[in-house]
Design a protein around this motif. Structure first.
Motif, PDB file in Angstrom:
ATOM      1  N   ILE A  27       0.843  -1.197   0.000  1.00  0.00           N
ATOM      2  CA  ILE A  27       0.000   0.000   0.000  1.00  0.00           C
ATOM      3  C   ILE A  27       0.877   1.247   0.000  1.00  0.00           C
ATOM      4  O   ILE A  27       1.775   1.392   0.823  1.00  0.00           O
ATOM      5  CB  ILE A  27      -0.919   0.028   1.240  1.00  0.00           C
ATOM      6  N   ILE A  28       0.608   2.165  -0.939  1.00  0.00           N
ATOM      7  CA  ILE A  28       1.314   3.450  -0.971  1.00  0.00           C
ATOM      8  C   ILE A  28       0.510   4.486  -0.206  1.00  0.00           C
ATOM      9  O   ILE A  28       1.012   5.118   0.728  1.00  0.00           O
ATOM     10  CB  ILE A  28       1.547   3.919  -2.427  1.00  0.00           C
ATOM     11  N   TYR A  29      -0.746   4.633  -0.593  1.00  0.00           N
ATOM     12  CA  TYR A  29      -1.646   5.523   0.147  1.00  0.00           C
ATOM     13  C   TYR A  29      -3.091   5.131  -0.119  1.00  0.00           C
ATOM     14  O   TYR A  29      -3.381   4.337  -1.029  1.00  0.00           O
ATOM     15  CB  TYR A  29      -1.398   6.997  -0.215  1.00  0.00           C
ATOM     16  N   VAL A  30      -3.972   5.671   0.695  1.00  0.00           N
ATOM     17  CA  VAL A  30      -5.400   5.396   0.582  1.00  0.00           C
ATOM     18  C   VAL A  30      -6.138   6.724   0.494  1.00  0.00           C
ATOM     19  O   VAL A  30      -5.853   7.655   1.253  1.00  0.00           O
ATOM     20  CB  VAL A  30      -5.921   4.601   1.799  1.00  0.00           C
ATOM     21  N   GLU A  31      -7.063   6.796  -0.428  1.00  0.00           N
ATOM     22  CA  GLU A  31      -7.888   7.995  -0.571  1.00  0.00           C
ATOM     23  C   GLU A  31      -9.343   7.663  -0.248  1.00  0.00           C
ATOM     24  O   GLU A  31      -9.887   6.680  -0.739  1.00  0.00           O
ATOM     25  CB  GLU A  31      -7.792   8.531  -1.997  1.00  0.00           C
ATOM     26  N   LYS A  65     -10.199   4.246  -2.115  1.00  0.00           N
ATOM     27  CA  LYS A  65      -9.327   3.817  -3.200  1.00  0.00           C
ATOM     28  C   LYS A  65      -7.962   3.522  -2.596  1.00  0.00           C
ATOM     29  O   LYS A  65      -7.351   4.401  -1.982  1.00  0.00           O
ATOM     30  CB  LYS A  65      -9.231   4.900  -4.273  1.00  0.00           C
ATOM     31  N   VAL A  66      -7.513   2.278  -2.735  1.00  0.00           N
ATOM     32  CA  VAL A  66      -6.232   1.858  -2.172  1.00  0.00           C
ATOM     33  C   VAL A  66      -5.222   1.763  -3.308  1.00  0.00           C
ATOM     34  O   VAL A  66      -5.372   0.945  -4.225  1.00  0.00           O
ATOM     35  CB  VAL A  66      -6.362   0.507  -1.450  1.00  0.00           C
ATOM     36  N   ILE A 103      -4.753   8.640   3.819  1.00  0.00           N
ATOM     37  CA  ILE A 103      -3.863   7.918   4.729  1.00  0.00           C
ATOM     38  C   ILE A 103      -2.651   7.502   3.909  1.00  0.00           C
ATOM     39  O   ILE A 103      -2.791   7.034   2.769  1.00  0.00           O
ATOM     40  CB  ILE A 103      -4.546   6.661   5.305  1.00  0.00           C
ATOM     41  N   VAL A 104      -1.453   7.662   4.479  1.00  0.00           N
ATOM     42  CA  VAL A 104      -0.245   7.311   3.736  1.00  0.00           C
ATOM     43  C   VAL A 104       0.537   6.230   4.470  1.00  0.00           C
ATOM     44  O   VAL A 104       0.467   6.099   5.693  1.00  0.00           O
ATOM     45  CB  VAL A 104       0.664   8.542   3.511  1.00  0.00           C
ATOM     46  N   ASN A 105       1.254   5.441   3.675  1.00  0.00           N
ATOM     47  CA  ASN A 105       2.212   4.483   4.227  1.00  0.00           C
ATOM     48  C   ASN A 105       3.504   5.244   4.490  1.00  0.00           C
ATOM     49  O   ASN A 105       4.172   5.698   3.558  1.00  0.00           O
ATOM     50  CB  ASN A 105       2.439   3.345   3.232  1.00  0.00           C
TER      51      ASN A 105
END
Length: 239
Positions: free
Chosen positions: A152-156, A163-164, A199-201
């Protein structure tokens, strides 16, 4: 296997249903009862997925029994009286079998129950986090995907779904969930909410520009609400 019980005050009817259950590969006969009271005591101590339930019984009818159940299993009514059909379906019965019914009719009703139970089991499994905190399961497009946290890079978050964005995948995984619900399933220390919509990794961050996190051509803003927390992360991890 679907743990199944049968309840009927008529011995021959009960025997028929139990024989049908025993010859159906997806069903496991957990018990057979000639009254709902004994069945209720059994259910207090044992897990039951499906009940084949007569309606007209002394002391407590099948309809009354269904109304008082908590953590209700799936119900298939078996009765000689068509007049109860509407009430039965109002109680969310899977099916309504009119006596005398054939094994073919029984099997079709059992298949309906199997599909609904399988769906609900998958639904419970969906979005669960593995105990080792290495991945989660995410429902997307009628499938359940295993998503490794490291991918996972980031989640919107977009209203009612997320959207993952993953490494090595051109398109994001879309799932019906709130960002808050997904955030609760991500391990703290590895992921951080930086904006009401993102959300970010943290392990994927290598560029920060003017309070924005840069992932290739994507710029993710860090909002004031989350800025202090993010700045502490930057202070402790970047020179």
């Amino acid at each position: 296997m679907i743990r199944t019980i049968a309840i009927d005050d008529e011995p021959l009817a009960l025997q028929l249903v139990t024989s049908y259950v025993e010859k159906t590969p997806t069903l496991e006969l957990a018990g057979a009862f000639d009254n709902p009271i004994d069945a209720m005591e059994f259910m207090d101590q044992n897990e039951v997925d499906l009940i084949f339930l007569d309606i007209e019984m002394p002391d407590l009818s099948g309809l009354e029994f269904t109304r008082i159940l908590t953590n209700k299993p799936k119900i298939i009514f078996t009765t000689a009286y068509e007049k109860y059909a509407l009430q039965g379906f109002k109680l969310d019965a899977i099916d309504y079998l009119l006596k005398p019914f054939s094994y073919e009719e029984f099997y079709k009703a059992a298949e309906k129950a199997k599909k609904q139970i399988a769906y609900e089991r998958a639904d419970k499994k969906g979005d669960e986090v593995d105990s080792n905190n290495e991945f989660l399961f995410l429902k997307s497009e009628y499938k359940i995907r295993r998503i490794n946290f490291n991918d996972i890079i980031y989640v919107e978050g977009l209203k009612d779904y997320v959207k993952v964005f993953l490494q090595h995948e051109a398109k994001p995984i879309m799932s019906l969930s709130s960002l808050k619900a997904l955030e609760a399933k991500l391990p703290e220390g590895k992921f951080m909410r930086v904006h009401r919509s993102f959300i970010v990794n943290l392990e994927k961050i290598d560029t920060i520009e003017r309070s924005r996190i840069v992932f290739g051509k994507v710029y993710i803003p860090v909002s004031d609400q989350y800025k202090d927390n993010f700045n502490n992360f930057v202070k402790n991890n970047f020179l």
